[in-house]
Design a protein around this motif. Structure first.
Motif, short mmCIF file in Angstrom:
data_model
loop_
_atom_site.label_atom_id
_atom_site.label_comp_id
_atom_site.label_asym_id
_atom_site.label_seq_id
_atom_site.Cartn_x
_atom_site.Cartn_y
_atom_site.Cartn_z
N SER A 97 -3.63 -3.03 -5.93
CA SER A 97 -3.90 -1.69 -6.48
C SER A 97 -3.89 -0.61 -5.41
N ILE A 98 -3.76 -1.00 -4.16
CA ILE A 98 -3.78 -0.04 -3.05
C ILE A 98 -2.37 0.52 -2.85
N PRO A 99 -2.20 1.85 -2.85
CA PRO A 99 -0.88 2.43 -2.59
C PRO A 99 -0.37 2.03 -1.20
N MET A 100 0.92 1.78 -1.11
CA MET A 100 1.51 1.33 0.15
C MET A 100 1.25 2.29 1.31
N ILE A 101 1.17 3.57 0.99
CA ILE A 101 1.01 4.56 2.06
C ILE A 101 -0.32 4.40 2.79
N TRP A 102 -1.32 3.81 2.12
CA TRP A 102 -2.62 3.62 2.76
C TRP A 102 -2.56 2.63 3.91
N PHE A 103 -1.67 1.66 3.81
CA PHE A 103 -1.49 0.72 4.92
C PHE A 103 -0.96 1.46 6.14
N ALA A 104 -0.08 2.44 5.89
CA ALA A 104 0.44 3.25 6.99
C ALA A 104 -0.66 4.12 7.58
N PHE A 105 -1.49 4.72 6.71
CA PHE A 105 -2.60 5.54 7.19
C PHE A 105 -3.50 4.75 8.14
N ILE A 106 -3.89 3.57 7.70
CA ILE A 106 -4.82 2.75 8.48
C ILE A 106 -4.18 2.30 9.79
N SER A 107 -2.97 1.77 9.70
CA SER A 107 -2.29 1.26 10.89
C SER A 107 -2.02 2.35 11.91
N VAL A 176 7.48 3.51 8.42
CA VAL A 176 6.85 3.23 7.13
C VAL A 176 7.83 2.65 6.11
N PHE A 177 9.12 2.76 6.38
CA PHE A 177 10.08 2.18 5.43
C PHE A 177 9.89 0.67 5.31
N THR A 178 9.30 0.05 6.34
CA THR A 178 9.08 -1.40 6.31
C THR A 178 8.03 -1.81 5.27
N VAL A 179 7.21 -0.84 4.83
CA VAL A 179 6.23 -1.14 3.78
C VAL A 179 6.55 -0.35 2.52
N SER A 180 7.82 -0.03 2.35
CA SER A 180 8.36 0.58 1.13
C SER A 180 7.85 1.99 0.86
N VAL A 181 7.53 2.73 1.92
CA VAL A 181 7.17 4.15 1.78
C VAL A 181 8.39 4.98 2.15
N VAL A 182 8.73 5.93 1.30
CA VAL A 182 9.94 6.72 1.51
C VAL A 182 9.62 7.97 2.33
#
Length: 236
Positions: A97-107, A176-182
């Motif tokens: 349920s977590i949007p992919m962009i949040w993984f980018a934010f954290i990392s 971020v494209f590696t985690v499907s964020v455009v």
């Protein structure tokens, strides 16, 4: 290979829709990274027991490993930990349920924090220790002395390197494209895949990144001018 100049403008216009995503990722990671960097730098400067060793290990690990590795560790590791904890405690939260962009934010925030920590620490250490002693002599607390005397001077010293960190995070956001964020780069690939005009699309992406970088440099120059004027006792 035949270059189509007209498609560069077409690609440029299509890429503009991805600019807000790139700027959001950069802004969040830089802001959170600055807070992390400030805390870790103070912990190391004041040699807080245990925490200073943890901060040093964190900085060494992050600076010694690639940015893409951090992103992939967060992307694959955090969901596994979250799902395990959620199942253990009966929570309804799931990593899906977590949007992919949040993984980018954290990392990216963790990455930016390590690099900014060294920049901030060098800036704080560049301020003469006698100024802290002078602040204590007039009744200031450590927090007041840091906020009113040390931080403004340290910021002026650190600003060029902080600007480089912001630019570095802007360019690093292309991962971020590696985690499907455009983002801009991913959008360029999408645009190019429709007609195989990759050179034109990536040239348009380069122009956008160049423009954003010039904007950051210009804003930094203006901010540095105002800070130096303030430190000299002028009116900002």
């Amino acid at each position: 290979m035949k270059i189509d100049p007209s498609f560069i403008w077409t690609a440029f216009v299509n890429l503009l829709s991805a600019v807000p995503t790139t700027l959001l990722i950069t802004a969040v990671s830089v802001t959170a990274g600055f807070v992390i960097g400030l805390i870790t730098s103070l912990v190391r400067i004041y040699k807080v027991p245990l925490l200073s060793q943890i901060a040093a290990a964190y900085i060494t690990f992050i600076r010694g490993t690639p940015m893409l590795t951090h992103l992939l560790l967060i992307y694959f590791g955090l969901p596994a930990i979250l799902d395990a904890v959620s199942s253990q405690w009966g929570w309804g939260l799931r990593s899906s349920s977590i949007p992919m962009i949040w993984f980018a934010f954290i990392s990216f925030s963790i990455t930016a924090g390590a690099y900014m920590s060294e920049v901030i620490r060098s800036g704080l250490m560049a301020v003469n220790r006698g100024q802290m002693e002078a602040a204590y002599s007039v009744g200031m607390t450590t927090v007041q002395a840091l906020r009113r005397i040390v931080f403004p001077q340290a910021l002026a010293v650190s600003l060029p390197n902080l600007s480089n960190s912001v630019i570095g995070m802007l360019h690093g956001s292309t991962l971020v494209f590696t985690v499907s964020v455009v983002d801009i780069n991913a959008q360029a690939q999408i645009v190019a895949s429709t007609n195989w005009k990759f050179f034109e699309s990536y040239l348009a992406a380069a122009a956008i990144f160049w423009g954003l970088t010039l904007l950051i440099e210009r804003l930094t120059a203006q901010l540095e001018k105002r800070i130096n004027l303030y430190n000299r006792g002028g009116v900002a």
